[in-house]
Write a protein that holds these residues in place. Structure first.
Motif, PDB file in Angstrom:
ATOM      1  N   ARG A 177      -7.685  -5.601   6.682  1.00 24.29           N
ATOM      2  CA  ARG A 177      -6.626  -4.615   6.493  1.00 24.29           C
ATOM      3  C   ARG A 177      -6.455  -3.772   7.747  1.00 24.29           C
ATOM      4  NH1 ARG A 177      -8.056  -0.838   2.093  1.00 24.29           N
ATOM      5  NH2 ARG A 177     -10.228  -1.353   2.539  1.00 24.29           N
ATOM      6  N   VAL A 219      -5.435  -0.381   9.699  1.00 21.63           N
ATOM      7  CA  VAL A 219      -5.545   1.047   9.383  1.00 21.63           C
ATOM      8  C   VAL A 219      -4.212   1.714   9.707  1.00 21.63           C
ATOM      9  CG1 VAL A 219      -6.728   3.208   9.882  1.00 21.63           C
ATOM     10  CG2 VAL A 219      -8.020   1.056   9.835  1.00 21.63           C
ATOM     11  N   ASP A 231       0.820  -1.212   0.000  1.00 20.20           N
ATOM     12  CA  ASP A 231       0.000   0.000   0.000  1.00 20.20           C
ATOM     13  C   ASP A 231       0.852   1.260   0.000  1.00 20.20           C
ATOM     14  OD1 ASP A 231       1.071  -0.197   2.512  1.00 20.20           O
ATOM     15  OD2 ASP A 231      -0.830   0.002   3.590  1.00 20.20           O
ATOM     16  N   SER A 270      -3.436   7.181   7.303  1.00 17.41           N
ATOM     17  CA  SER A 270      -4.817   7.148   6.829  1.00 17.41           C
ATOM     18  C   SER A 270      -5.779   7.604   7.930  1.00 17.41           C
ATOM     19  CB  SER A 270      -5.183   5.735   6.363  1.00 17.41           C
ATOM     20  OG  SER A 270      -4.370   5.319   5.300  1.00 17.41           O
ATOM     21  N   ARG A 306     -15.881   3.735   8.190  1.00 12.12           N
ATOM     22  CA  ARG A 306     -14.883   3.444   7.155  1.00 12.12           C
ATOM     23  C   ARG A 306     -13.816   2.494   7.699  1.00 12.12           C
ATOM     24  NH1 ARG A 306     -13.396   9.569   5.187  1.00 12.12           N
ATOM     25  NH2 ARG A 306     -15.533  10.354   4.865  1.00 12.12           N
ATOM     26  N   GLN A 307     -13.359   2.765   8.909  1.00  9.22           N
ATOM     27  CA  GLN A 307     -12.318   1.929   9.496  1.00  9.22           C
ATOM     28  C   GLN A 307     -12.813   0.517   9.762  1.00  9.22           C
ATOM     29  OE1 GLN A 307     -11.065   4.145  12.945  1.00  9.22           O
ATOM     30  NE2 GLN A 307      -9.747   5.519  11.767  1.00  9.22           N
ATOM     31  N   GLU A 322     -12.266  -6.299   6.029  1.00 12.73           N
ATOM     32  CA  GLU A 322     -11.541  -6.769   4.855  1.00 12.73           C
ATOM     33  C   GLU A 322     -10.154  -7.288   5.212  1.00 12.73           C
ATOM     34  OE1 GLU A 322     -11.519  -3.459   2.230  1.00 12.73           O
ATOM     35  OE2 GLU A 322     -13.691  -3.518   1.857  1.00 12.73           O
ATOM     36  N   GLU A 366     -12.565  -1.533   6.732  1.00 11.36           N
ATOM     37  CA  GLU A 366     -11.199  -1.993   6.452  1.00 11.36           C
ATOM     38  C   GLU A 366     -10.836  -3.174   7.337  1.00 11.36           C
ATOM     39  OE1 GLU A 366      -8.200   1.005   6.329  1.00 11.36           O
ATOM     40  OE2 GLU A 366      -9.471   2.453   5.296  1.00 11.36           O
TER      41      GLU A 366
END
Length: 247
Positions: free
Chosen positions: A160, A162, A18, A166, A151-152, A158, A155
Protein backbone atom coordinates in the motif's frame (compact mmCIF):
# COMPACT_ATOMS: atom_id res chain seq x y z
CA UNK A 1 2.12 28.95 -2.80
CA UNK A 2 4.65 26.44 -4.06
CA UNK A 3 7.31 27.61 -6.48
CA UNK A 4 6.05 28.42 -9.95
CA UNK A 5 5.94 25.47 -12.31
CA UNK A 6 4.50 26.49 -15.66
CA UNK A 7 4.33 22.92 -16.93
CA UNK A 8 2.15 21.76 -14.06
CA UNK A 9 -1.21 23.16 -15.10
CA UNK A 10 -3.66 20.31 -14.58
CA UNK A 11 -4.03 16.79 -13.26
CA UNK A 12 -6.60 14.01 -13.33
CA UNK A 13 -7.37 12.35 -10.03
CA UNK A 14 -9.46 9.40 -8.92
CA UNK A 15 -11.11 8.51 -5.65
CA UNK A 16 -9.56 5.33 -4.25
CA UNK A 17 -11.20 2.58 -2.21
CA UNK A 18 -9.48 4.09 0.83
CA UNK A 19 -11.53 7.29 0.21
CA UNK A 20 -8.36 9.23 -0.63
CA UNK A 21 -7.67 10.95 -3.95
CA UNK A 22 -4.81 9.66 -6.11
CA UNK A 23 -3.23 11.31 -9.15
CA UNK A 24 -3.54 9.37 -12.41
CA UNK A 25 -2.19 11.87 -14.92
CA UNK A 26 -0.44 15.25 -14.89
CA UNK A 27 0.40 17.86 -17.50
CA UNK A 28 4.12 17.47 -16.68
CA UNK A 29 4.88 13.72 -16.83
CA UNK A 30 8.60 14.41 -17.24
CA UNK A 31 9.12 15.74 -13.73
CA UNK A 32 6.23 14.03 -11.98
CA UNK A 33 5.88 10.30 -11.32
CA UNK A 34 2.22 9.55 -10.65
CA UNK A 35 2.88 6.07 -9.25
CA UNK A 36 1.55 6.26 -5.68
CA UNK A 37 1.13 10.05 -5.91
CA UNK A 38 -1.65 11.23 -3.63
CA UNK A 39 -3.36 14.61 -3.48
CA UNK A 40 -5.04 16.13 -0.43
CA UNK A 41 -8.69 17.06 -0.81
CA UNK A 42 -10.22 20.30 0.57
CA UNK A 43 -11.75 18.65 3.64
CA UNK A 44 -8.46 17.00 4.54
CA UNK A 45 -6.55 20.24 4.01
CA UNK A 46 -8.90 22.09 6.33
CA UNK A 47 -8.11 19.55 9.05
CA UNK A 48 -4.36 19.90 8.48
CA UNK A 49 -4.58 23.68 8.71
CA UNK A 50 -6.52 23.41 11.95
CA UNK A 51 -3.94 21.11 13.50
CA UNK A 52 -1.05 23.27 12.30
CA UNK A 53 -2.64 26.29 13.94
CA UNK A 54 -1.92 24.75 17.36
CA UNK A 55 1.79 24.56 16.46
CA UNK A 56 2.12 28.29 15.83
CA UNK A 57 2.46 28.84 19.57
CA UNK A 58 5.63 26.74 19.40
CA UNK A 59 7.21 28.62 16.49
CA UNK A 60 5.65 27.00 13.44
CA UNK A 61 5.46 29.33 10.41
CA UNK A 62 2.31 28.64 8.39
CA UNK A 63 3.88 30.19 5.30
CA UNK A 64 5.74 26.90 4.91
CA UNK A 65 2.41 25.35 3.89
CA UNK A 66 2.13 27.67 0.90
CA UNK A 67 5.61 26.66 -0.23
CA UNK A 68 5.02 22.94 0.22
CA UNK A 69 1.86 22.50 -1.88
CA UNK A 70 0.45 23.32 -5.29
CA UNK A 71 -3.21 24.30 -5.11
CA UNK A 72 -5.76 22.94 -7.56
CA UNK A 73 -9.47 23.55 -8.17
CA UNK A 74 -12.05 21.29 -9.78
CA UNK A 75 -12.61 21.92 -13.49
CA UNK A 76 -14.93 19.06 -14.44
CA UNK A 77 -15.64 15.36 -14.09
CA UNK A 78 -13.39 13.11 -16.15
CA UNK A 79 -15.22 9.80 -16.05
CA UNK A 80 -16.52 7.54 -13.33
CA UNK A 81 -14.81 8.38 -10.05
CA UNK A 82 -12.39 10.75 -11.79
CA UNK A 83 -12.03 14.53 -11.73
CA UNK A 84 -9.89 16.93 -13.75
CA UNK A 85 -8.27 19.64 -11.64
CA UNK A 86 -6.77 22.89 -12.86
CA UNK A 87 -3.92 24.70 -11.21
CA UNK A 88 -5.10 27.54 -8.99
CA UNK A 89 -3.27 30.68 -7.89
CA UNK A 90 -5.44 31.01 -4.77
CA UNK A 91 -3.93 30.63 -1.33
CA UNK A 92 -4.54 27.46 0.63
CA UNK A 93 -4.38 29.49 3.83
CA UNK A 94 -7.21 31.73 2.66
CA UNK A 95 -9.47 28.99 1.30
CA UNK A 96 -12.50 29.95 3.38
CA UNK A 97 -14.85 28.09 1.05
CA UNK A 98 -12.81 24.87 1.43
CA UNK A 99 -12.59 24.15 -2.31
CA UNK A 100 -8.88 23.70 -3.04
CA UNK A 101 -6.97 20.45 -3.45
CA UNK A 102 -3.32 20.43 -2.36
CA UNK A 103 -0.61 18.51 -4.23
CA UNK A 104 2.61 18.10 -2.22
CA UNK A 105 5.72 19.38 -4.01
CA UNK A 106 7.63 16.09 -4.01
CA UNK A 107 9.73 16.67 -7.11
CA UNK A 108 12.69 16.72 -4.73
CA UNK A 109 11.65 14.26 -2.05
CA UNK A 110 14.73 14.72 0.11
CA UNK A 111 15.29 18.48 0.19
CA UNK A 112 12.21 20.00 -1.41
CA UNK A 113 9.64 22.28 0.26
CA UNK A 114 7.34 19.40 1.18
CA UNK A 115 10.20 17.61 2.93
CA UNK A 116 10.89 20.86 4.82
CA UNK A 117 7.23 21.06 5.82
CA UNK A 118 7.32 17.50 7.20
CA UNK A 119 10.49 18.31 9.12
CA UNK A 120 9.00 21.43 10.65
CA UNK A 121 5.70 19.93 11.81
CA UNK A 122 7.68 17.04 13.30
CA UNK A 123 9.98 19.29 15.30
CA UNK A 124 7.17 21.55 16.49
CA UNK A 125 4.91 18.63 17.39
CA UNK A 126 7.68 17.21 19.59
CA UNK A 127 8.16 20.62 21.19
CA UNK A 128 4.43 20.85 21.87
CA UNK A 129 4.24 17.36 23.39
CA UNK A 130 7.20 18.02 25.69
CA UNK A 131 5.48 21.17 26.89
CA UNK A 132 2.08 19.59 27.53
CA UNK A 133 3.06 16.15 28.84
CA UNK A 134 5.19 15.45 31.91
CA UNK A 135 7.56 12.83 30.47
CA UNK A 136 10.25 11.20 32.58
CA UNK A 137 12.56 12.11 29.71
CA UNK A 138 11.79 14.53 26.91
CA UNK A 139 10.51 13.04 23.68
CA UNK A 140 12.95 13.39 20.78
CA UNK A 141 12.40 13.94 17.07
CA UNK A 142 14.22 10.69 16.36
CA UNK A 143 11.81 8.71 18.54
CA UNK A 144 8.77 10.15 16.79
CA UNK A 145 10.25 9.59 13.33
CA UNK A 146 11.28 6.03 14.14
CA UNK A 147 7.80 5.05 15.33
CA UNK A 148 6.08 6.58 12.29
CA UNK A 149 8.65 5.03 9.96
CA UNK A 150 7.83 1.58 11.35
CA UNK A 151 4.13 2.10 10.59
CA UNK A 152 4.87 3.27 7.06
CA UNK A 153 7.22 0.36 6.38
CA UNK A 154 4.43 -2.01 7.36
CA UNK A 155 2.14 -0.39 4.80
CA UNK A 156 4.82 -0.69 2.12
CA UNK A 157 5.23 -4.39 2.95
CA UNK A 158 1.50 -4.81 2.46
CA UNK A 159 1.77 -3.20 -0.96
CA UNK A 160 0.00 0.00 0.00
CA UNK A 161 1.20 3.49 -0.88
CA UNK A 162 1.24 6.01 1.97
CA UNK A 163 -1.11 8.87 1.19
CA UNK A 164 0.22 12.34 2.11
CA UNK A 165 -2.77 13.00 4.37
CA UNK A 166 -1.94 9.88 6.36
CA UNK A 167 1.74 10.85 6.46
CA UNK A 168 0.97 14.35 7.75
CA UNK A 169 -1.71 13.43 10.29
CA UNK A 170 0.46 10.64 11.68
CA UNK A 171 2.70 13.47 12.87
CA UNK A 172 0.07 16.07 13.77
CA UNK A 173 -1.97 13.54 15.79
CA UNK A 174 1.00 11.73 17.31
CA UNK A 175 0.96 11.02 21.04
CA UNK A 176 3.27 8.39 22.60
CA UNK A 177 1.58 5.19 23.70
CA UNK A 178 0.29 5.42 27.27
CA UNK A 179 -0.21 9.20 27.14
CA UNK A 180 -2.94 11.52 25.95
CA UNK A 181 -3.56 15.21 25.48
CA UNK A 182 -6.66 16.45 27.23
CA UNK A 183 -7.08 19.32 24.77
CA UNK A 184 -7.26 16.86 21.88
CA UNK A 185 -9.76 14.40 23.36
CA UNK A 186 -12.64 13.99 20.96
CA UNK A 187 -11.07 16.39 18.46
CA UNK A 188 -9.69 13.82 16.06
CA UNK A 189 -11.22 13.13 12.70
CA UNK A 190 -14.76 11.86 12.95
CA UNK A 191 -14.73 11.58 16.77
CA UNK A 192 -16.95 13.64 19.03
CA UNK A 193 -17.82 16.24 16.42
CA UNK A 194 -20.46 18.58 17.76
CA UNK A 195 -23.26 19.64 15.48
CA UNK A 196 -24.29 23.21 16.20
CA UNK A 197 -27.01 25.52 14.95
CA UNK A 198 -29.56 22.82 14.30
CA UNK A 199 -32.90 24.61 13.77
CA UNK A 200 -35.87 23.58 15.87
CA UNK A 201 -38.76 22.29 13.82
CA UNK A 202 -42.31 22.04 15.19
CA UNK A 203 -43.91 18.62 15.11
CA UNK A 204 -46.79 18.57 12.67
CA UNK A 205 -48.85 16.65 15.21
CA UNK A 206 -48.35 19.41 17.76
CA UNK A 207 -49.51 22.13 15.43
CA UNK A 208 -52.95 23.40 16.40
CA UNK A 209 -55.28 24.25 13.52
CA UNK A 210 -57.78 27.04 14.09
CA UNK A 211 -61.34 25.91 13.52
CA UNK A 212 -63.86 27.73 11.36
CA UNK A 213 -67.54 27.23 10.53
CA UNK A 214 -66.76 24.73 7.78
CA UNK A 215 -65.03 22.41 10.23
CA UNK A 216 -67.97 21.99 12.67
CA UNK A 217 -70.18 19.66 10.68
CA UNK A 218 -68.94 16.61 12.57
CA UNK A 219 -70.17 18.12 15.82
CA UNK A 220 -73.50 18.99 14.25
CA UNK A 221 -73.93 15.41 13.08
CA UNK A 222 -73.19 14.19 16.55
CA UNK A 223 -75.83 16.52 17.95
CA UNK A 224 -78.36 15.29 15.38
CA UNK A 225 -77.62 11.71 16.26
CA UNK A 226 -78.16 12.47 19.94
CA UNK A 227 -81.51 14.15 19.18
CA UNK A 228 -82.65 11.10 17.20
CA UNK A 229 -81.74 8.85 20.09
CA UNK A 230 -83.73 11.00 22.49
CA UNK A 231 -86.76 10.93 20.19
CA UNK A 232 -86.61 7.15 19.92
CA UNK A 233 -86.48 6.87 23.70
CA UNK A 234 -89.60 9.01 24.07
CA UNK A 235 -91.53 6.88 21.56
CA UNK A 236 -90.52 3.76 23.42
CA UNK A 237 -91.80 5.18 26.72
CA UNK A 238 -95.18 6.07 25.17
CA UNK A 239 -95.59 2.56 23.78
CA UNK A 240 -94.96 1.07 27.20
CA UNK A 241 -97.63 3.36 28.75
CA UNK A 242 -100.21 2.22 26.14
CA UNK A 243 -99.50 -1.42 26.94
CA UNK A 244 -100.06 -0.78 30.63
CA UNK A 245 -103.45 0.82 29.96
CA UNK A 246 -104.64 -2.24 27.97
CA UNK A 247 -103.80 -4.54 30.83
Amino acid sequence: MAANNNKLEWCIVRLGEDMNWWVMEVSDPIRWDVDGLGIIDPRQMAYILEQCEALREYGFDSDVIEEAFFSFAIEREAGEGKVRLNRSRDSLLEDDEVTLFALPDVVDEEKGPYADFIDQITRHRVKMLNDLIDFDQNLTVDELEEEIRERQNQEYLEGRAVHPFSEITAILDYVPEGYELEDEEGSKRGEGDDIDDIPDFEDENDEKIEEDETMRWDDDDDDDDNDDDDFDDEDSDEDEDDDDDRH
